[in-house]
Design a protein around this motif. Structure first.
Motif, PDB file in Angstrom:
ATOM      1  N   VAL A  96       0.736  -1.234   0.128  1.00 61.96           N
ATOM      2  CA  VAL A  96       0.128  -0.017   0.133  1.00 61.96           C
ATOM      3  C   VAL A  96       0.806   1.380   0.074  1.00 61.96           C
ATOM      4  O   VAL A  96       1.790   1.365   0.705  1.00 61.96           O
ATOM      5  N   LYS A  97       0.717   2.174  -0.905  1.00 60.83           N
ATOM      6  CA  LYS A  97       1.104   3.563  -1.078  1.00 60.83           C
ATOM      7  C   LYS A  97       0.209   4.705  -0.394  1.00 60.83           C
ATOM      8  O   LYS A  97      -0.886   4.706  -1.047  1.00 60.83           O
ATOM      9  N   ALA A  98       0.921   5.263   0.590  1.00 61.18           N
ATOM     10  CA  ALA A  98      -0.045   6.436   1.238  1.00 61.18           C
ATOM     11  C   ALA A  98      -0.076   7.366   0.325  1.00 61.18           C
ATOM     12  O   ALA A  98       0.709   7.692  -0.542  1.00 61.18           O
ATOM     13  N   ALA A  99      -1.348   8.303   0.234  1.00 52.66           N
ATOM     14  CA  ALA A  99      -1.423   9.631  -0.474  1.00 52.66           C
ATOM     15  C   ALA A  99      -0.673  10.674   0.258  1.00 52.66           C
ATOM     16  O   ALA A  99      -0.313  10.473   1.334  1.00 52.66           O
ATOM     17  N   GLU A 100      -0.521  11.595  -0.652  1.00 56.66           N
ATOM     18  CA  GLU A 100       0.372  12.744   0.038  1.00 56.66           C
ATOM     19  C   GLU A 100      -0.661  13.836   0.410  1.00 56.66           C
ATOM     20  O   GLU A 100      -0.744  15.113  -0.239  1.00 56.66           O
ATOM     21  N   ASP A 106      -2.934   7.080   8.057  1.00 53.37           N
ATOM     22  CA  ASP A 106      -4.153   6.423   8.789  1.00 53.37           C
ATOM     23  C   ASP A 106      -4.808   5.801   7.761  1.00 53.37           C
ATOM     24  O   ASP A 106      -5.204   4.457   8.078  1.00 53.37           O
ATOM     25  N   HIS A 107      -5.118   6.119   6.665  1.00 52.16           N
ATOM     26  CA  HIS A 107      -5.829   5.608   5.580  1.00 52.16           C
ATOM     27  C   HIS A 107      -5.114   4.389   5.041  1.00 52.16           C
ATOM     28  O   HIS A 107      -5.745   3.451   4.936  1.00 52.16           O
ATOM     29  N   ALA A 108      -3.807   4.642   4.933  1.00 55.43           N
ATOM     30  CA  ALA A 108      -2.892   3.502   4.226  1.00 55.43           C
ATOM     31  C   ALA A 108      -2.664   2.304   5.397  1.00 55.43           C
ATOM     32  O   ALA A 108      -2.932   1.292   5.063  1.00 55.43           O
ATOM     33  N   GLN A 109      -2.670   2.666   6.514  1.00 60.15           N
ATOM     34  CA  GLN A 109      -2.690   1.591   7.836  1.00 60.15           C
ATOM     35  C   GLN A 109      -4.129   0.739   7.786  1.00 60.15           C
ATOM     36  O   GLN A 109      -4.154  -0.389   7.964  1.00 60.15           O
ATOM     37  N   PHE A 110      -5.328   1.497   7.656  1.00 58.16           N
ATOM     38  CA  PHE A 110      -6.590   0.830   7.596  1.00 58.16           C
ATOM     39  C   PHE A 110      -6.468   0.040   6.468  1.00 58.16           C
ATOM     40  O   PHE A 110      -7.013  -1.317   6.627  1.00 58.16           O
ATOM     41  N   LEU A 111      -6.174   0.504   5.190  1.00 56.31           N
ATOM     42  CA  LEU A 111      -6.147  -0.392   4.004  1.00 56.31           C
ATOM     43  C   LEU A 111      -5.121  -1.760   4.232  1.00 56.31           C
ATOM     44  O   LEU A 111      -5.133  -2.920   4.128  1.00 56.31           O
ATOM     45  N   ARG A 112      -4.033  -1.599   4.880  1.00 53.54           N
ATOM     46  CA  ARG A 112      -3.225  -2.553   5.158  1.00 53.54           C
ATOM     47  C   ARG A 112      -3.764  -3.759   6.267  1.00 53.54           C
ATOM     48  O   ARG A 112      -3.693  -4.828   6.066  1.00 53.54           O
TER      49      ARG A 112
END
Length: 536
Positions: A96-100, A106-112
């Motif tokens: 997962v690559k987080a947005a800038e 937090d969004h990326a961690q939820f997706l992971r």
């Protein structure tokens, strides 16, 4: 509970309930039976195949998608290479690559956290069903608990449950008891895997593979008949003019039931000539060669090469090239899957839990593009003496090794410290054991000359060291600039490859040092000759 979609619109309560309920499930009362007794591959002819393909071209795809499934269940080679390409993508790493944007981590961690449940991993193989049929549809069973609204599982739905809208050739519709209806919002994940430009039903590889399969089926059928009758004797029964029709039936059953199909009955007054056709055993080779040829064409179509399916003597040199083609297909397939997930699923998943966002994290399927460890080690080995410094932990991670305790911040590379001008050299004990980590001791000739002319030798070393230090510093500064600007190891390697370092200054220093050393050596030889009473 109010749930917003990625565009900020509130999802109606009835749609929230449908998120948890199946929509396209099989039913005996609807035109979506869980079982199908239709086997279009049985007795397939060029005329019937052309009719099925023509139907699918105008939006009637039921017989077409069932034919592709039927072939996948009948042909061992087609099933094997198709499954190989599916599994090649289904086992790839998912990152997962987080947005800038603020809060993106937090969004990326939820997706992971959702990916760790394994729901997406199990769905990758089913999504790759689009490779043969052009598209695949998975129904999403949502878990709508507070704080965790995410897909609990993905349910593969057969393509015969759907149809392509004949008005545009792209929109997918769900079959119902009355007609067709649009796909329910937020309930389906649709993956279109185009292998050619054009309509979705023409984009699958199966549309091309069916022709090779049909010709191969004819060949295998003829081969089976040949293998059954090869070597069997021809039975000929003769009947007289006085025999009745019933007598002839008995005679026919007698010769026909002995073994195989090579039998006939003729009147006694009739003669039959059996003409030899040469070496009949070579006919089996013809069937095998044709079947193998058609299999190779299927391998080229689906895998892009044949080396990983059919070994050919004397072609070991092409193995690496064929593996490179396989990796190209892998990256392309993974990129298409990632695009489908990032366009359809990820925005809904984040919006349902965090609200609409300006940008969303991205799912990346595939192996990381890393520079091979051999190239990394060679770069560090060559640039380390010029001033390049690398964290040892990065190299150990690439090797899969763990840093020893207390060595987490160790550094590899960097210029060695030069001795201060005029610094005394520690005497060497001849009896001491040699340390393999230390450079070899000087030769006896160097020791003799150094003992007789210490002042000149020390002055020469000091001068060359200072000049070389300045020259090396200029080269290292250029490398250091590229190192600070590089984004990763691969970028660094490419920057250094493009960097044209100027060794002129260093070469000048070394040349001047060699000239001075030569002069010192000549002077020392003259002094040795004078000391031994030679001519001055």
């Amino acid at each position: 509970m109010t749930i917003l979609d990625p565009w900020g619109r509130a999802i109606p309560t009835d749609q929230i309930k449908r998120l948890r309920q199946p929509v396209a499930q099989p039913s005996f009362r609807a035109p979506r039976s869980p079982f199908s007794t239709y086997t279009p591959a049985r007795g397939l002819t060029p005329e019937s195949l052309a009719g099925i393909l023509q139907e699918s071209a105008v939006g009637q795809s039921q017989r077409y998608v069932q034919l592709l499934e039927d072939i996948e269940e009948r042909d061992l080679h087609y099933r094997g290479i198709l499954t190989t390409r599916k599994n090649q993508v289904a086992q790839l790493p998912i990152t997962v690559k987080a947005a800038e944007i603020p809060g993106a981590e937090d969004h990326a961690q939820f997706l992971r956290r959702w990916i760790s449940t394994g729901a997406l991993r199990l769905a990758l193989f089913d999504l790759m069903d689009a490779l043969a049929k052009g598209y695949a549809i998975l129904e999403i069973a949502w878990q709508t608990d507070p704080g965790a609204i995410w897909p609990l599982r993905f349910i593969w739905r057969h393509q015969r449950f759907f149809e392509v809208d004949w008005r545009d050739g792209e929109t997918l519709l769900l079959r119902t008891a009355q007609d067709f209806e649009p796909l329910a919002p937020h309930k389906f994940l649709v993956h279109r895997h185009r292998t050619k430009s054009g309509e979705v039903l023409r984009g699958g590889l199966g549309r091309v593979a069916v022709w090779a399969w049909m010709f191969k089926a004819f060949t295998l059928q003829d081969w089976a008949i040949f293998a059954r009758n090869y070597g069997q004797p021809v039975r000929v029964g003769r009947y007289g003019p006085e025999s009745t029709e019933a007598d002839r039936d008995v005679l026919w059953r007698a010769v026909a039931n002995i073994a195989g199909d090579m039998a006939a009955i003729v009147p006694k007054s009739m003669e039959i000539e059996f003409v030899e056709v040469g070496d009949v055993s070579k006919g089996g080779d013809l069937y095998e060669r044709r079947s193998r040829f058609l299999d190779e064409q299927m391998s080229k179509l689906i895998l892009g090469q044949t080396a990983t399916t059919d070994a050919t003597p004397g072609r070991l040199g092409g193995g690496m090239e064929h593996r490179a083609v396989q990796e190209d297909y892998e990256r392309a397939d993974a990129g298409l899957l990632s695009a489908s997930l990032n366009r359809q699923l990820v925005p809904q998943l984040i919006a349902f839990n965090f609200g609409p966002q300006v940008a969303y994290p991205e799912i990346e399927i595939g192996r990381p593009d890393e520079v091979p460890i051999a190239e990394v080690a060679d770069t560090v080995d060559k640039l380390g003496p010029l001033g390049l410094r690398v964290q040892a932990s990065q190299i150990l991670d690439r090797l899969g090794l763990t840093a020893p305790a207390g060595a987490e911040h160790d550094v590899i590379g960097g210029r060695p410290a030069l001795p201060a001008p005029g610094a005394p050299v520690a005497p060497m004990d001849p009896a001491a054991p040699a340390d393999p980590a230390l450079p070899p001791p000087p030769s006896p000739l160097m020791t003799l000359h150094a003992s007789r002319a210490p002042e000149a030798l020390e002055a020469l070393l000091d001068r060359v060291s200072l000049d070389a230090q300045s020259a090396l510093s200029g080269l290292a500064d250029a490398v250091r600039t590229e190192l600070m600007a590089a984004s990763d190891m691969q970028d660094l390697a490419q920057r250094i490859a493009r960097l044209q370092l100027n060794p002129t200054e260093l070469a000048t220093v070394l040349g001047r040092g060699l000239a001075l050393a030569n002069l010192v050596g000549q002077q020392q030889v003259l002094e040795d000759v004078k000391a031994q009473g030679g001519p001055g």
